[in-house]
Design an enzyme around this catalytic site. Structure first.
Site, mmCIF file in Angstrom:
data_model
loop_
_atom_site.group_PDB
_atom_site.id
_atom_site.type_symbol
_atom_site.label_atom_id
_atom_site.label_comp_id
_atom_site.label_asym_id
_atom_site.label_seq_id
_atom_site.Cartn_x
_atom_site.Cartn_y
_atom_site.Cartn_z
ATOM 1 N N GLY A 29 0.825 -1.202 0.000
ATOM 2 C CA GLY A 29 0.000 0.000 0.000
ATOM 3 C C GLY A 29 0.854 1.244 0.000
ATOM 4 O O GLY A 29 2.033 1.202 0.375
ATOM 5 N N ILE A 32 0.301 8.476 2.544
ATOM 6 C CA ILE A 32 0.862 9.780 2.190
ATOM 7 C C ILE A 32 2.238 9.962 2.808
ATOM 8 O O ILE A 32 3.076 10.654 2.265
ATOM 9 C CB ILE A 32 -0.037 10.976 2.615
ATOM 10 C CG1 ILE A 32 -1.071 10.506 3.631
ATOM 11 C CG2 ILE A 32 -0.690 11.634 1.418
ATOM 12 C CD1 ILE A 32 -1.595 11.602 4.461
ATOM 13 N N ASP A 144 -8.100 9.876 11.151
ATOM 14 C CA ASP A 144 -8.015 9.472 9.740
ATOM 15 C C ASP A 144 -8.735 8.136 9.555
ATOM 16 O O ASP A 144 -8.283 7.266 8.811
ATOM 17 C CB ASP A 144 -6.554 9.375 9.303
ATOM 18 C CG ASP A 144 -6.388 9.497 7.786
ATOM 19 O OD1 ASP A 144 -7.256 10.114 7.128
ATOM 20 O OD2 ASP A 144 -5.392 8.965 7.259
HETATM 21 N N1 I85 Z 1 -1.287 -5.623 4.485
HETATM 22 N N2 I85 Z 1 -4.184 3.019 3.763
HETATM 23 C C1 I85 Z 1 -4.131 2.638 2.361
HETATM 24 C C2 I85 Z 1 -1.040 -3.304 5.218
HETATM 25 N N3 I85 Z 1 -0.546 -5.178 6.595
HETATM 26 N N4 I85 Z 1 -1.466 -0.419 5.007
HETATM 27 C C3 I85 Z 1 -2.010 1.951 4.253
HETATM 28 N N5 I85 Z 1 -0.911 3.527 5.828
HETATM 29 C C4 I85 Z 1 -0.530 2.552 6.701
HETATM 30 C C5 I85 Z 1 -1.928 1.559 2.771
HETATM 31 C C6 I85 Z 1 -2.709 2.499 1.889
HETATM 32 C C7 I85 Z 1 -3.477 2.111 4.639
HETATM 33 O O1 I85 Z 1 -0.048 2.837 7.788
HETATM 34 C C8 I85 Z 1 -1.416 0.900 5.136
HETATM 35 C C9 I85 Z 1 -0.715 1.184 6.293
HETATM 36 C C10 I85 Z 1 -0.331 -0.009 6.872
HETATM 37 C C11 I85 Z 1 -0.825 -1.011 6.047
HETATM 38 C C12 I85 Z 1 -0.703 -2.438 6.235
HETATM 39 C C13 I85 Z 1 -0.280 -2.971 7.455
HETATM 40 C C14 I85 Z 1 -0.198 -4.336 7.593
HETATM 41 C C15 I85 Z 1 -0.966 -4.679 5.414
HETATM 42 C C16 I85 Z 1 -1.256 3.261 4.461
HETATM 43 C C17 I85 Z 1 -1.846 -5.484 3.211
HETATM 44 C C18 I85 Z 1 -2.087 -6.737 2.433
HETATM 45 C C19 I85 Z 1 -1.299 -7.837 2.608
HETATM 46 C C20 I85 Z 1 -1.523 -9.016 1.880
HETATM 47 C C21 I85 Z 1 -2.548 -9.063 0.972
HETATM 48 C C22 I85 Z 1 -3.348 -7.963 0.790
HETATM 49 C C23 I85 Z 1 -3.118 -6.804 1.509
HETATM 50 O O2 I85 Z 1 -2.137 -4.407 2.765
HETATM 51 C C24 I85 Z 1 -4.468 -8.039 -0.192
HETATM 52 F F1 I85 Z 1 -5.489 -8.638 0.380
HETATM 53 F F2 I85 Z 1 -4.872 -6.857 -0.572
HETATM 54 F F3 I85 Z 1 -4.081 -8.722 -1.225
#
Ligand code: I85
Length: 354
Positions: A29, A32, A144
């Site tokens: 992901g 910002i 947020d």
């Molecule tokens: N795993 N806001 C949108 C993600 N595991 N994601 C974002 N700020 C953060 C990304 C953009 C949230 O602090 C974000 C943060 C932290 C995460 C985060 C934390 C822990 C994940 C921005 C995934 C994931 C992992 C495996 C598969 C999939 C997703 O995002 C999926 F299902 F989509 F295939």
């Protein structure tokens, strides 16, 4: 078990993260403040998520508040933090549990087997409420709270919904002043009383929007032009103009609509606080909420192309709200320094202590 996690102190590691983790090219992901990539423990092979932040006071605040909040079942857990040079810059590398279930609304959209019901929506909102309750009782406002920050730990029914991204989180510090009666109520500076309430109420407004989308598949406020945030949309948010349109809302319970109305109040002073929300029957007794099938999953699938706009609009609305509430505090501060206003207030309230 919660106490143990909470009492952990955040000590960032200074050794190279690459000694302990293999960092993959797979981006999970983009926030910002930094990107989130996949990484693997060299010891166990276990998968984690790594958020890379440029070392700055704002980043330190994010990490410290997120870490302090990590002891809740519904908040993404920080495993450890490294302080390394990365790409020629001093960085904070935040290793988090990997949320493999993806985003909340993606999961609902995929649901085609059995219909998504009002009771399931209530169970989801109940979980989000647990995260907010945990934060607000620690005097932390997330500020947020939006769909992309709600992720599932695993795919399938065992996945737990958790809140992430503390990039705009704020510590609410005013309570200490309230416990020390060293002022008369009339002269207490608003920064002592004011900001507290408004920071929390930002999260309550978000909760109302997320609950609304869960129940119908589209947001309560949206612009007609595909613009990020149109003047018309701003006006509708300010005036609290939204509806419960046919046919999506026809069978939704009055209790759910009533809760949304009390969360989407334009005046933050009128909005419910988290402790009040968790006492409402729709949340407290979510297992008794009717299993009415909802149209949300179908709407989310059919309007998939609009979802990026919905997300952008919520991001912008939250940004506007954070700025507005801060200005609101400044405005009150001006009042408190106005000697004429002070005099008049004194006159109007002869019983007030001096
Ligand atoms: N795993 N806001 C949108 C993600 N595991 N994601 C974002 N700020 C953060 C990304 C953009 C949230 O602090 C974000 C943060 C932290 C995460 C985060 C934390 C822990 C994940 C921005 C995934 C994931 C992992 C495996 C598969 C999939 C997703 O995002 C999926 F299902 F989509 F295939």
């Amino acid at each position: 078990m919660m106490g143990e996690t909470q009492s952990r102190n955040l000590v960032s590691k200074k050794n190279l993260i690459t000694e302990d983790y293999r960092i993959s090219k797979n981006v999970l992901g983009l926030g910002i403040n930094g990107k989130v990539v996949e990484c693997f423990s060299k010891q166990t092979g276990e998968k984690f998520a790594l958020k890379v932040l440029r070392d700055a006071p704002k980043a330190r605040r994010e990490v410290s508040l997120h870490f302090r909040a990590s002891g809740c079942k519904h908040i993404v857990r920080i495993v450890e933090v490294y302080e390394n040079m990365y790409g020629g810059q001093k960085c904070l590398l935040v290793v988090m549990e990997c949320m493999e279930g993806g985003e909340l609304f993606g999961r609902i959209q995929e649901r085609a087997d059995q219909p998504f019901t009002e009771r399931e929506a209530a169970a989801i909102i109940y979980d989000v409420c647990q995260a907010i309750l945990h934060l607000h009782s620690m005097n932390i406002a997330h500020r947020d709270l939006k769909p992309e920050n709600l992720l599932y730990s695993k795919q399938g029914p065992e996945g737990i919904l958790k809140l992430t991204d503390f990039g705009f989180a704020k510590e609410i510090t005013s309570t200490k002043a309230l416990q020390t009666p060293c002022y008369t109520p009339y002269y207490v500076a608003p920064e002592v009383l004011g900001p507290d309430k408004y920071d929390r109420s930002c999260d309550m407004w978000s909760l109302g929007v997320i609950m609304y989308i869960l129940l119908c598949g589209y947001p309560p406020f949206y612009s007609n032009h595909g613009m990020a945030i149109s003047p018309g949309m701003k006006k509708r948010i300010r005036n609290g103009q939204y509806e419960f349109p046919h046919p999506e809302w026809d069978r939704v319970s009055p209790a759910a609509k009533d809760l949304i109305k009390r969360l989407l109040k334009t005046d933050p002073d009128e909005r419910l606080v988290i402790t009040e929300v968790i006492k409402t029957p729709w949340i407290a007794e979510f297992t008794k909420v009717p299993q009415t099938p909802l149209l949300s999953a179908k709407v989310l699938r059919e309007e998939e192309d609009l979802w990026v706009d919905v997300q952008e609009e919520m991001t912008n609305a939250l940004a506007t709200m954070r700025v507005d509430y801060d200005q609101c505090v400044i405005k009150q501060l001006d009042d408190s320094n106005n000697p004429i206003l002070k005099k008049r207030r004194k006159k109007e309230e002869p019983g007030s202590a001096v």
